[in-house]
Design an enzyme around this catalytic site. Structure first.
Site, PDB file in Angstrom:
ATOM      1  N   ASP A 220       0.879  -1.162   0.000  1.00  0.00           N
ATOM      2  CA  ASP A 220       0.000   0.000   0.000  1.00  0.00           C
ATOM      3  C   ASP A 220       0.924   1.221   0.000  1.00  0.00           C
ATOM      4  O   ASP A 220       2.115   1.128   0.335  1.00  0.00           O
ATOM      5  CB  ASP A 220      -0.963   0.021   1.196  1.00  0.00           C
ATOM      6  CG  ASP A 220      -2.143   0.965   0.941  1.00  0.00           C
ATOM      7  OD1 ASP A 220      -2.043   1.803   0.017  1.00  0.00           O
ATOM      8  OD2 ASP A 220      -3.158   0.874   1.650  1.00  0.00           O
TER       9      ASP A 220
HETATM   10  C1  BGC Z   1      -4.920   3.385   0.027  1.00  0.00           C
HETATM   11  C2  BGC Z   1      -4.995   2.449  -1.158  1.00  0.00           C
HETATM   12  C3  BGC Z   1      -4.827   3.238  -2.426  1.00  0.00           C
HETATM   13  C4  BGC Z   1      -3.483   3.947  -2.370  1.00  0.00           C
HETATM   14  C5  BGC Z   1      -3.167   4.770  -3.592  1.00  0.00           C
HETATM   15  C6  BGC Z   1      -3.662   4.244   0.001  1.00  0.00           C
HETATM   16  O1  BGC Z   1      -3.730   5.258   0.946  1.00  0.00           O
HETATM   17  O2  BGC Z   1      -4.957   2.651   1.229  1.00  0.00           O
HETATM   18  O3  BGC Z   1      -6.215   1.759  -1.140  1.00  0.00           O
HETATM   19  O4  BGC Z   1      -4.944   2.405  -3.541  1.00  0.00           O
HETATM   20  O5  BGC Z   1      -3.466   4.831  -1.261  1.00  0.00           O
HETATM   21  O6  BGC Z   1      -3.923   5.919  -3.628  1.00  0.00           O
END
Ligand code: BGC
Length: 668
Positions: A220
């Site tokens: 993530d």
């Molecule tokens: C989120 C993800 C997301 C990523 C990119 C993170 O903060 O948890 O679900 O895909 O950011 O934006």
């Protein structure tokens, strides 16, 4: 083009660390590169690839909660195809979704992005989404692995959860989703039993060795703390690029802390990921025009809307004179592209919609003539002091039917925070109560992404319609349900408890670092089956404008599987769709088992007065539990009930089968 073999060790290390916010590294065009984009309910793609915000407008679809409420895998597939077409338009290769995390706690800020409290339903919906999206040419990144079920201190807290519960509840949707061969998977921010999800080798091994996951594990965004430790655990790609961690990785490699075998393996995975994504796109054309996709947002919403209560006032008769109140009836009053968070959850999943916000007053005036309207309350509760709820009460008193449009939005439901409460703002509750006091024909339409506590007003109103976060053509969909042009067929993909106090997580041990999953297997209806008094609307529940009866059940066993056939009859006067759910219940379990577990479902359209035969096949594995003693899935001999329900608390049919010496057999 370079192949893995031609890359230097330093280049391979670089490949493990991404490029900017959204790309894989391409060494200035020497390699092909992949562009990733949020998220599952449409595209959230910053125009500048180095930014996190500043997105291009794109079609907004109903939230994942609403998608799951359709219980319709064909709708799920078409939804994913449409988003894949949006990706082709935008030049994105991979969608960072779907999110298949279990809705363990109704307050979790990201519940609107997730599919269900039930691992089977979340898994099946996720699998169909992945399969259709990848067939249409866009890669997927199933997320967030694992046990990320709250946004409170999400980067620090550890989810303390035992192996059996992981296997049966939290891994399960990923296991099912992996059947569709997603090209990638995203780890979560939290720790799992003390181990950072980005370094969770135990879980990664299960994915690869047991679930057949052969894609790339991606972090993530900023979930990595120690790139070397995460690489050694099997995490292929860190996103976004972080110079400090990349340099540490290089130093660690030089110090012998990362082997060449591991480096080759992970760099190979990144290259394979890029190649797979490009291959998915070969020869792919848009399947649906942009107009068709926008029109489809309405169909998806129509099928996801859940009619929660109806004393007979709905559908609204043609001759009714209406009063409408609530800010949520006219979000069109706002500049839609300046307020992407209207009628949507917040964070990485929000989409800047393409078309103007709807106007329920105008939509309903087409059918019912002039409508009296008052905003009565604001969307955020802050501006409520400027509103005039008294006028809404006056309007309601003079009309046949009073409709209150209420709900939440991104300020309440968002990534990064959990909701503080399940209740609507005081001004919204007050308006519902005051207008219902002068007009018993009060209908409440709710826009939210997770259960709302309705205990203060539910018994005072005539009807409640769950509209969720409805997407681009949501207004038209809601109007069609209210007028009866469409017969409601959505059913809840999660339990709506009466109050937060009655939930299994209300009294859990939780501090800023630790969340103890003390309810074990008893998540969602698995808990409420033992505490039915806490339920407002059960899992799998939803009303229709017609009535269905069930009958003529037949269960045919053949050692490894049981085929269940039954009849669904439409007893009413309009055509409708019914979702029948198939649960199993061990009669005398030798270990603790939930009262019942969902193992199949079928949604079917039946015309008025007609009937349809439904069929569900259960493999023997549907009867298994994770044995902590044997450390594997186990099917115990014994008698099992197969329960066919219109909801988890409305069981209509029951067949019994026996498993003896590991073989399924009929019970006479
Ligand atoms: C989120 C993800 C997301 C990523 C990119 C993170 O903060 O948890 O679900 O895909 O950011 O934006």
């Amino acid at each position: 083009m370079k192949t893995g073999k031609e890359l230097t060790a330093e280049e391979k290390l670089r490949l493990l660390c991404g490029h900017g916010n959204w790309h894989t590294e391409d060494f200035d065009g020497k390699l092909e590169r992949v562009r990733m984009t949020d998220a599952s309910m449409g595209i959230r793609m910053p125009i500048d690839p180095n930014e996190w915000q500043g997105e291009r407008p794109s079609i907004a679809y109903p939230s994942m909660q609403m998608l799951a409420n359709t219980w319709n895998t064909e709708v799920v597939r078409k939804y994913a195809e449409c988003v894949a077409d949006d990706c082709l338009d935008a030049g994105a290769d991979v969608v960072l979704g779907p999110g298949v995390n279990i809705k363990r706690d109704p307050l979790c800020g990201r519940n609107f992005e997730y599919l269900s409290e039930d691992p089977y339903l979340a898994g099946v919906m996720g699998r169909e989404y992945i399969s259709a999206m990848q067939e249409e040419g866009a890669g997927t990144c199933v997320k967030h692995f694992c046990a990320n079920n709250s946004e409170i201190n999400r980067r620090q807290q550890t989810s303390d959860v035992d192996e059996r519960v992981l296997r049966e509840i939290y891994y399960k949707p990923f296991e099912i989703a992996c059947e569709a061969k997603p090209v990638s998977l995203m780890c979560s921010y939290n720790r799992v039993n003390g181990v950072r999800a980005s370094e969770y080798q135990k879980g990664f091994d299960v994915l690869k060795k047991e679930f057949g996951f052969d894609g790339l594990i991606i972090s993530d965004w900023d979930a990595v703390r120690d790139r070397t430790a995460s690489a050694n655990a099997g995490l292929g790609l860190e996103m976004p690029f972080c110079r400090e961690r990349y340099e540490q990785l290089v130093a660690d490699y030089k110090a012998g802390k990362l082997s060449d075998e591991r480096l080759d393996e992970l760099a190979g995975q990144v290259m394979e990921f890029v190649a797979r994504c490009k291959k998915l796109q070969e020869g792919k054309k848009r399947k649906h025009t942009q107009e068709e996709r926008i029109a489809f947002t309405q169909k998806a919403e129509e099928e996801g809307i859940v009619l929660l209560k109806n004393n007979g006032i709905l559908p609204l008769a043609k001759d009714k004179k209406l009063a409408v109140c609530g800010w949520y009836a006219r979000p069109c009053a706002y500049e839609w592209n300046q307020n992407p968070e209207l009628l949507s959850g917040g964070g990485s999943a929000r989409v800047i919609r393409l078309t103007p916000m709807f106007d329920m007053k105008a939509l309903l005036e087409k059918e019912y003539g002039e409508i009296l309207y008052e905003p009565a309350f604001s969307d955020d509760g802050v501006n409520d002091i400027f509103m005039t709820p008294g006028a809404a009460v006056q309007n309601a008193a003079g009309r046949d039917v009073n409709l209150v449009f209420a709900g939440t939005g991104a300020r309440v439901e968002s990534e990064g925070n959990d909701r503080k409460s399940m209740r609507l703002t005081p001004a919204q509750e007050r308006t519902i109560l005051d207008t219902a006091a002068v007009n018993p024909n009060t209908v409440v339409v709710l826009f939210a992404g997770a259960p709302v506590d309705m205990s203060a007003w539910l018994d005072k109103v005539a009807a409640v319609v769950w509209a969720g976060f409805p997407g681009e053509r949501g207004g038209e969909a809601i109007a069609n349900i209210l007028t009866g042009k469409v017969c409601p067929s959505g059913k809840l993909s999660e339990t709506f408890p009466k109050t937060y106090d009655g939930t299994p997580t209300a009294t859990e041990y939780r501090d800023s670092q630790v969340t103890r999953y003390q309810e074990g297997l008893d998540v969602g209806y698995r808990y409420y089956d033992r505490h039915p008094e806490a339920v407002q609307f059960p899992f799998g529940y939803g009303l229709s404008y017609t009535k269905f009866s069930y009958g003529d059940l037949n269960a045919k066993t053949d050692v490894e599987r049981v085929t269940i056939r039954f009849e669904i009859k439409n007893e009413g006067t309009c055509a409708g769709k019914e979702t029948a759910q198939v649960y199993i219940r061990p009669c005398m379990p030798m270990v603790y088992r939930p009262v019942k577990e969902l193992k199949g479902f079928v949604k079917t359209e039946v015309k008025a007065g007609g009937s349809k035969r439904a069929e569900v096949v259960l493999e023997k594995s549907a009867f298994a539990y994770w044995s902590s003693a044997k450390d594997c899935w186990t099917v115990d001999d014994g008698v099992y009930e197969i329960l066919i329900g219109a909801s988890s608390q409305d069981i209509r049919l029951c067949a019994k089968v026996r498993i003896a010496d590991g073989k399924l057999e009929p019970l006479n």
